[in-house]
Motif scaffolding. Sequence first.
Motif: not given
Length: 366
Positions: A212, A217, A233, A247, A250, A291, A294
């Motif tokens: 992603f 999100i 998730t 991710f 994001c 992540f 992010t």
Amino acid sequence: MNTIKILLWLVFAAQLLACAHQPGASYDAVVTRDTYLLGKPGHFNRVQAALDAAPVGAATPFKIFIQPGDYYEKLVIDKPNIQLIGAGMDKTRILFDAYSGQVSEPGKTWGTRGSGTVIVRAADVQFHNLTIENSFDFVSNDALENDDPQKIRHSQAVALHLDKGSDRVLAREVQLLGYQDTLFVDAGRAWFDRNKIAGNVDFIFGAGNALFTDSEIITRIRGRDSIPHAYVTAPSTQIADEYGLTFIRCKLTREPGVPDNSTPLGRPWHPTTDFPDGRYADPNAIGKAVFIDTEMDAHITRDGWYWMGGTTRDGGKEPFMPDDARFFEYQSHGAGAHKNAKRRQLTTEDAQHYTWETLMGDWQKP
């Protein structure tokens, strides 16, 4: 005479506009609500009809343009090289309202795996500039008391399901809307670029390798207070697979009404699976979620991750802890970014391995 010329010009302009949407150099099929265009070759009033017209086993993309509108359809894409292209995520919407416990045929229900508005079972499928939504009314059902006879017990309702057989799936500038189990990425490789993905309970989940990038999100409201409120998730990545849900750059945002410190980044899903010695939680589903760079709003919990129950060999329940999964962060920022022992961090050297080329392997970047 001038009036006749004007009328002729208007007719000619309308024909030019129609030709601009004719299948040809740009598109192989057009889905439209325009009755004038429906009489022309390659034009259909349903997305499924355009999918049916696509060749089986095509080696080059079959591009389907979907004009603005709401298309209430439940689709299975089982042909490779299909591209669904909308007029914009706020203009073209494919929606359906199936949920796990809903009867699909006599004696059967959809189940989570069958509930998807769009289910992909083929390689090299792409989605652009549209919305895919599961419109089941989760919030109203969630608001009912647990002993209310009207309450639906199996409320998982998938918008997009990447099922077995899917690989090299691209979704760019796509909006995925649902609540519980919005996006089921359970197989192959997928790239979600510049998307909006919204839901609440385990709304991005599965065993697939999904990247992603530059996406929003969004955690959505519920019908009643719940602790935790939601889970971003729920990966079920097999231990043999190096990558799961990744991710990069994001933003984790929320709808108004989602409380602070209420939503973990994820929890480890060990799907109940049939084995030669019984049916129980898959011990090899050591989920992975990462992540990187992010931004996180304040709804993300300070601890970051949460546990999840799984089925034991004797039919009971056991907890699977986040420390036993592969959950990591790197350079998280924003009000929901906290550094503590429960939120493990990648080293700079480790983070450098998380590139498109490394994660996606031999897939030629689209």
